[in-house]
Design a protein around this motif. Structure first.
Motif, mmCIF file in Angstrom:
data_model
loop_
_atom_site.group_PDB
_atom_site.id
_atom_site.type_symbol
_atom_site.label_atom_id
_atom_site.label_comp_id
_atom_site.label_asym_id
_atom_site.label_seq_id
_atom_site.Cartn_x
_atom_site.Cartn_y
_atom_site.Cartn_z
ATOM 1 N N SER A 119 0.800 -1.108 0.084
ATOM 2 C CA SER A 119 -0.018 0.039 0.038
ATOM 3 C C SER A 119 0.813 1.295 -0.070
ATOM 4 O O SER A 119 0.472 2.277 -0.501
ATOM 5 N N MET A 120 1.893 1.173 0.620
ATOM 6 C CA MET A 120 2.875 2.579 0.751
ATOM 7 C C MET A 120 3.450 2.663 -0.817
ATOM 8 O O MET A 120 3.503 4.095 -0.976
ATOM 9 N N ILE A 121 3.740 1.515 -1.463
ATOM 10 C CA ILE A 121 4.204 1.777 -2.808
ATOM 11 C C ILE A 121 3.253 2.555 -3.683
ATOM 12 O O ILE A 121 3.322 3.863 -4.381
ATOM 13 N N LYS A 122 1.902 2.035 -3.413
ATOM 14 C CA LYS A 122 0.662 2.785 -4.228
ATOM 15 C C LYS A 122 0.553 4.190 -3.755
ATOM 16 O O LYS A 122 0.316 5.164 -4.549
ATOM 17 N N PHE A 123 0.779 4.366 -2.478
ATOM 18 C CA PHE A 123 0.473 5.714 -1.911
ATOM 19 C C PHE A 123 1.525 6.688 -2.463
ATOM 20 O O PHE A 123 1.245 7.935 -2.613
ATOM 21 N N GLN A 124 2.748 6.399 -2.309
ATOM 22 C CA GLN A 124 3.990 6.970 -2.773
ATOM 23 C C GLN A 124 3.543 7.674 -4.367
ATOM 24 O O GLN A 124 3.852 8.537 -4.857
ATOM 25 N N MET A 125 3.290 6.476 -5.161
ATOM 26 C CA MET A 125 2.745 7.010 -6.399
ATOM 27 C C MET A 125 1.707 7.987 -6.691
ATOM 28 O O MET A 125 1.893 8.879 -7.404
ATOM 29 N N ALA A 126 0.780 8.060 -5.796
ATOM 30 C CA ALA A 126 -0.340 8.630 -5.833
ATOM 31 C C ALA A 126 0.227 10.253 -5.239
ATOM 32 O O ALA A 126 -0.462 11.182 -5.751
ATOM 33 N N ARG A 127 1.025 10.224 -4.247
ATOM 34 C CA ARG A 127 1.401 11.498 -3.732
ATOM 35 C C ARG A 127 2.185 12.288 -4.872
ATOM 36 O O ARG A 127 2.203 13.612 -5.248
ATOM 37 N N ILE A 128 3.253 11.550 -5.657
ATOM 38 C CA ILE A 128 4.051 11.907 -6.712
ATOM 39 C C ILE A 128 3.262 12.542 -7.805
ATOM 40 O O ILE A 128 3.325 13.695 -8.354
ATOM 41 N N LYS A 129 2.215 11.717 -8.213
ATOM 42 C CA LYS A 129 1.195 12.292 -9.088
ATOM 43 C C LYS A 129 0.471 13.575 -8.698
ATOM 44 O O LYS A 129 0.405 14.594 -9.463
ATOM 45 N N ALA A 130 -0.043 13.556 -7.419
ATOM 46 C CA ALA A 130 -0.789 14.735 -7.033
ATOM 47 C C ALA A 130 0.225 15.908 -6.971
ATOM 48 O O ALA A 130 -0.096 17.134 -7.174
ATOM 49 N N ILE A 131 1.634 15.920 -6.393
ATOM 50 C CA ILE A 131 2.581 16.990 -6.724
ATOM 51 C C ILE A 131 2.762 17.308 -7.935
ATOM 52 O O ILE A 131 2.803 18.728 -8.315
ATOM 53 N N GLN A 132 2.783 16.548 -8.823
ATOM 54 C CA GLN A 132 2.922 16.878 -10.238
ATOM 55 C C GLN A 132 1.892 17.689 -10.916
ATOM 56 O O GLN A 132 1.973 18.849 -11.583
ATOM 57 N N VAL A 133 0.530 17.194 -10.343
ATOM 58 C CA VAL A 133 -0.824 18.082 -10.870
ATOM 59 C C VAL A 133 -0.925 19.390 -10.242
ATOM 60 O O VAL A 133 -1.035 20.532 -10.875
ATOM 61 N N ILE A 134 -0.391 19.447 -8.892
ATOM 62 C CA ILE A 134 -0.309 20.907 -8.382
ATOM 63 C C ILE A 134 0.745 21.568 -9.037
ATOM 64 O O ILE A 134 0.443 22.839 -8.995
ATOM 65 N N ASP A 135 1.759 21.201 -9.210
ATOM 66 C CA ASP A 135 2.949 21.891 -9.941
ATOM 67 C C ASP A 135 2.381 22.496 -11.334
ATOM 68 O O ASP A 135 2.551 23.629 -11.719
ATOM 69 N N ASN A 136 1.662 21.615 -11.983
ATOM 70 C CA ASN A 136 0.861 22.103 -13.268
ATOM 71 C C ASN A 136 0.005 23.239 -13.152
ATOM 72 O O ASN A 136 -0.019 24.178 -13.779
ATOM 73 N N TYR A 137 -0.789 22.997 -12.094
ATOM 74 C CA TYR A 137 -1.731 24.243 -11.782
ATOM 75 C C TYR A 137 -0.963 25.522 -11.261
ATOM 76 O O TYR A 137 -1.670 26.691 -11.702
ATOM 77 N N ILE A 138 0.183 25.482 -10.549
ATOM 78 C CA ILE A 138 1.021 26.592 -10.375
ATOM 79 C C ILE A 138 1.524 27.150 -11.514
ATOM 80 O O ILE A 138 1.433 28.412 -11.659
ATOM 81 N N ASP A 139 1.775 26.237 -12.490
ATOM 82 C CA ASP A 139 2.316 26.815 -14.014
ATOM 83 C C ASP A 139 0.975 27.179 -14.807
ATOM 84 O O ASP A 139 1.252 27.408 -16.056
ATOM 85 N N LEU A 140 -0.170 27.123 -14.215
ATOM 86 C CA LEU A 140 -1.528 27.420 -14.797
ATOM 87 C C LEU A 140 -1.575 26.418 -16.232
ATOM 88 O O LEU A 140 -2.309 26.693 -17.140
ATOM 89 N N LYS A 141 -1.212 25.150 -15.894
ATOM 90 C CA LYS A 141 -1.639 24.260 -16.933
ATOM 91 C C LYS A 141 -2.744 23.350 -16.453
ATOM 92 O O LYS A 141 -2.609 22.313 -15.651
ATOM 93 N N ILE A 142 -3.797 23.659 -16.720
ATOM 94 C CA ILE A 142 -5.024 23.350 -16.070
ATOM 95 C C ILE A 142 -5.828 22.104 -16.910
ATOM 96 O O ILE A 142 -5.546 22.032 -18.374
ATOM 97 N N CYS A 143 -6.828 21.421 -16.323
ATOM 98 C CA CYS A 143 -7.601 20.572 -16.944
ATOM 99 C C CYS A 143 -9.067 20.816 -16.835
ATOM 100 O O CYS A 143 -9.360 21.597 -16.017
ATOM 101 N N ASP A 144 -9.873 20.183 -17.700
ATOM 102 C CA ASP A 144 -11.204 20.277 -17.374
ATOM 103 C C ASP A 144 -11.709 19.659 -16.039
ATOM 104 O O ASP A 144 -11.159 18.293 -15.774
ATOM 105 N N TYR A 145 -12.996 19.828 -15.759
ATOM 106 C CA TYR A 145 -13.418 19.044 -14.527
ATOM 107 C C TYR A 145 -13.740 17.455 -15.211
ATOM 108 O O TYR A 145 -14.034 17.471 -16.321
#
Length: 307
Positions: free
Chosen positions: A152-178
């Motif tokens: 589970s920790m491996i899966k969580f770390q993967m989800a965490r990395i993905k979440a950080i990447q998404v936040i970085d995209n939104y900081i850079d105003l690279k957004i997605c649709d709902y």
């Protein structure tokens, strides 16, 4: 001033149509216990269990994944962001199981940390800028520590990395649709819409979140919503929990909504979950017994199928 802000945020979350989410937020409020010794507010799990059993008989579960505002009463009632986070993490995992959303568990965990951080930070400083907000919640994701087994920790770390990447995209105003089931992205979309470019949300769960945040920033609560007197009283209750002035006792009984079957129209009783209620109507049709009852929190129609 802060009490008014808290109350407006709470009331604004109910400015939606979906009764299922509104009922879950009321349930979340009724299950809170203030602990003056530990200086936190937590969820009475025994009461929550029975509340959700009742819920199954009078309401349907939300048809979308964006249900983070089930956490709002708990978030608003806690004054310490870290203690609030601990309670929020415990509660969201219970809702993930209840709503059968286990495949999105880590997204819900991470989104809950983001939302808890967002609300607390804005209450402390509503003048925060868009990028400052995202950097702050990003740090919360990076610093989150939870105990999991190795797989589970491996899966969580993967989800965490993905979440950080998404936040970085939104900081850079690279957004997605709902998009349905994109819990973290949809929360970030709400933040983006509030600060950068307003768009239309896709469900009442997101609308509830959006109105909660907007009420903190500037907007007054809409007092022309259903059952406003009761909702306002619950908002006041939240502010009292924050001061540990309720001293609420734990729920130490058990109850079963099927006991309502024995009541007749006009009967008035005190129910362990709904408090004082009156039976408004009772009818049997298509193999389903429907009992409508009225309480201080509103009117409920319970449906019991003959087995």
């Amino acid at each position: 001033m802060r009490d008014d802000l808290i109350k407006n945020c709470y009331i604004s979350s109910f400015d939606i149509e979906d009764s299922s989410l509104k009922h879950l937020m009321i349930i979340g409020t009724k299950c809170l216990i203030d602990n003056k010794l530990q200086r936190n507010v937590y969820v009475d799990n025994n009461r929550l269990k029975d509340e959700l059993i009742y819920f199954n008989f009078y309401e349907s579960k939300p048809q979308y994944s964006d249900v983070l505002n089930v956490l709002l009463p708990l978030i608003l009632s806690n004054t310490n962001i870290q203690k609030s986070e601990e309670e929020v993490l415990a509660l969201i995992q219970k809702y993930v199981r209840y709503l059968k959303k286990e495949q999105y568990l880590f997204d819900y965990i991470l989104a809950s940390v983001l939302y808890n951080s967002l609300i607390h930070n804005l209450i402390d400083n509503k003048d925060m800028e868009y990028e400052e907000i995202l950097q702050s919640i990003k740090e919360k994701v990076i610093g989150l520590q939870i105990e999991l087994d190795k797989t589970s920790m491996i899966k969580f770390q993967m989800a965490r990395i993905k979440a950080i990447q998404v936040i970085d995209n939104y900081i850079d105003l690279k957004i997605c649709d709902y998009e349905e089931n994109e819990i973290i992205t949809n929360l970030l979309n709400v933040i983006y819409d509030i600060y950068m470019e307003d768009r239309e949300v896709i469900n009442d769960g997101l609308l509830s979140i959006k109105k909660s945040i907007l009420s903190i920033l500037s907007a007054d609560a809409n007092l022309n919503i259903d059952n406003i007197d009761f909702i306002s009283s619950m908002a006041m209750y939240i502010t009292k929990l924050r001061k540990y002035s309720i001293n609420k006792s734990s729920y130490n009984t058990s109850s079963d909504p099927r006991s309502l079957i024995n009541l007749n129209k006009g009967d008035t009783i005190v129910d362990p979950i709904l408090n004082k209620i009156q039976v408004i109507s009772k009818d049997f049709c298509d193999n389903v017994l429907r009992i409508s009852i009225k309480s201080k929190s509103g009117q409920y129609t319970f449906s019991f199928k003959r087995v």
